[in-house]
Scaffold this motif. Structure first.
Motif, short mmCIF file in Angstrom:
data_model
loop_
_atom_site.label_atom_id
_atom_site.label_comp_id
_atom_site.label_asym_id
_atom_site.label_seq_id
_atom_site.Cartn_x
_atom_site.Cartn_y
_atom_site.Cartn_z
N THR A 65 0.84 -1.19 0.00
CA THR A 65 0.00 0.00 0.00
C THR A 65 0.88 1.25 0.00
O THR A 65 2.04 1.21 0.36
N GLY A 66 0.28 2.36 -0.42
CA GLY A 66 1.03 3.60 -0.46
C GLY A 66 2.01 3.67 -1.61
O GLY A 66 3.02 4.36 -1.54
N VAL A 67 1.70 2.94 -2.70
CA VAL A 67 2.57 2.94 -3.87
C VAL A 67 2.13 4.10 -4.77
O VAL A 67 1.37 3.92 -5.72
N GLY A 68 2.57 5.28 -4.43
CA GLY A 68 2.20 6.47 -5.18
C GLY A 68 3.20 6.76 -6.28
O GLY A 68 3.68 5.85 -6.96
N ALA A 69 3.52 8.01 -6.45
CA ALA A 69 4.42 8.43 -7.51
C ALA A 69 5.85 7.97 -7.24
O ALA A 69 6.19 7.53 -6.14
N ALA A 70 6.68 8.10 -8.28
CA ALA A 70 8.10 7.74 -8.15
C ALA A 70 8.75 8.53 -7.03
O ALA A 70 8.33 9.64 -6.70
N GLU A 71 9.76 7.94 -6.42
CA GLU A 71 10.57 8.52 -5.35
C GLU A 71 9.89 8.49 -3.99
O GLU A 71 10.46 8.98 -3.01
N THR A 72 8.69 7.95 -3.90
CA THR A 72 8.09 7.74 -2.59
C THR A 72 8.61 6.43 -2.03
O THR A 72 9.08 5.55 -2.77
N ILE A 73 8.53 6.26 -0.71
CA ILE A 73 9.00 5.02 -0.10
C ILE A 73 8.21 3.83 -0.65
O ILE A 73 8.76 2.76 -0.92
N GLY A 74 6.90 4.01 -0.84
CA GLY A 74 6.08 2.91 -1.34
C GLY A 74 6.47 2.47 -2.74
O GLY A 74 6.58 1.28 -3.02
N ALA A 75 6.68 3.44 -3.64
CA ALA A 75 7.05 3.11 -5.01
C ALA A 75 8.43 2.47 -5.07
O ALA A 75 8.65 1.50 -5.82
N VAL A 76 9.36 2.99 -4.29
CA VAL A 76 10.72 2.43 -4.26
C VAL A 76 10.69 1.01 -3.69
O VAL A 76 11.39 0.10 -4.16
N THR A 77 9.85 0.80 -2.67
CA THR A 77 9.72 -0.54 -2.09
C THR A 77 9.14 -1.52 -3.10
O THR A 77 9.62 -2.65 -3.24
N ALA A 78 8.13 -1.10 -3.83
CA ALA A 78 7.55 -1.96 -4.86
C ALA A 78 8.60 -2.34 -5.91
O ALA A 78 8.69 -3.50 -6.33
N ALA A 79 9.40 -1.37 -6.33
CA ALA A 79 10.44 -1.63 -7.33
C ALA A 79 11.46 -2.64 -6.81
O ALA A 79 11.87 -3.56 -7.53
N LEU A 80 11.87 -2.48 -5.56
CA LEU A 80 12.84 -3.40 -4.98
C LEU A 80 12.26 -4.81 -4.86
O LEU A 80 12.94 -5.80 -5.15
N PHE A 81 11.00 -4.91 -4.46
CA PHE A 81 10.38 -6.23 -4.32
C PHE A 81 10.33 -6.94 -5.67
O PHE A 81 10.55 -8.16 -5.74
N VAL A 82 10.03 -6.20 -6.73
CA VAL A 82 10.02 -6.81 -8.05
C VAL A 82 11.43 -7.26 -8.43
O VAL A 82 11.63 -8.37 -8.94
#
Length: 262
Positions: free
Chosen positions: A25-42
């Motif tokens: 959750t909290g996967v907003g725009a680039a450079e947010t903790i959520g988006a960066v976390t999603a990228a790392l998980f992938v």
């Protein structure tokens, strides 16, 4: 004291979360903790259901490729959270991991806490954590377990004059919920931990005035602000099987900020 960019690539990613399905959750725009976390998980091999209230999850998911599916939800609404996990189960067949990053800003709003401020912050941080954890557990128990990583804050330990009192209280509640879910659902194979970030240079904090940026970054024992990747790497470890005997803990990822008395 400085807030310069710090390299966090101590090893090449790949495989830490291979074959896992994560709701983030909290996967907003680039450079947010959520988006960066999603990228790392992938990068680490997970399939991700990326959710946000803003709609920005669509672009983030598209950038991350076929392993990521977007879903729009308001985590303060139980019907939305229920639909979120139903979609994850329909899409991937199971949920192994929840990473609950969603939150709204906790900067000081005024000289006194208003009812509106309290309700805004507690509904997202506290109620949202309760609802996402509740429905994650429902999805995980039949499969024999899973891992939940909630995002708290260094503000949950100590107080800073720039941080809303209601925000600190809500994040303290996230710590309590984390420990409660860990104890109640440990016997069913569910681990629940929290990451407590210090001041981090996510997208929203790039707008902080330079003097405040210097002050907040300099509060850590390392003398700098954190990077979103530094939060994401700890979340990935806690979600992985390498943390198989770690549950019920709140990990400060704050450069030593919470260790200081000031």
């Amino acid at each position: 004291m400085t807030t310069e960019t710090h390299s966090t690539h101590s090893r090449q990613p790949g495989g830490l979360l291979e074959g896992k399905v994560a709701v983030i959750t909290g996967v907003g725009a680039a450079e947010t903790i959520g988006a960066v976390t999603a990228a790392l998980f992938v990068e680490e091999g997970a399939q991700v259901l990326a959710t946000d209230i803003s709609g920005a999850q669509e672009a983030t998911a598209a950038a991350l490729g076929p392993a990521t599916v977007p879903f729009q939800a308001d985590i303060t609404r139980e019907k939305d959270v229920e639909a979120l996990f139903e979609h994850a189960m329909e899409t991937f067949g199971r949920v192994d991991i929840l990473v609950n990053v969603a939150g709204n800003p906790g900067g000081r709003r005024g000289p006194e806490v208003t009812v509106e401020e309290f309700e805004s912050l507690t509904s997202v941080h506290l109620l949202g954590t309760l609802l996402t954890n509740k429905h994650a557990v429902r999805a995980m128990v039949p499969a024999g377990g899973g891992a939940i990583v909630n995002f708290s804050s260094a503000a949950s330990f100590n107080i800073d004059k720039r941080i809303s009192m209601a925000y600190s209280a809500a994040k303290s509640g996230v710590n309590s919920l984390t420990k409660s879910f860990a104890v109640h659902y440990g016997p069913q194979g569910i681990r629940v931990n929290a990451v407590a970030p210090g001041f981090t240079l996510s997208k929203k904090n790039h707008r902080v005035p330079p003097e405040a940026l210097e002050e907040l970054g300099g509060k850590s024992a390392l003398g700098r602000a954190g990077q979103p990747e530094e939060q994401a790497h700890v979340a990935a470890f806690l979600a992985s099987d390498r943390a198989s005997f770690v549950t019920g803990v709140v990990v400060p990822v704050d450069g030593g900020w919470s260790t200081r008395l000031a």
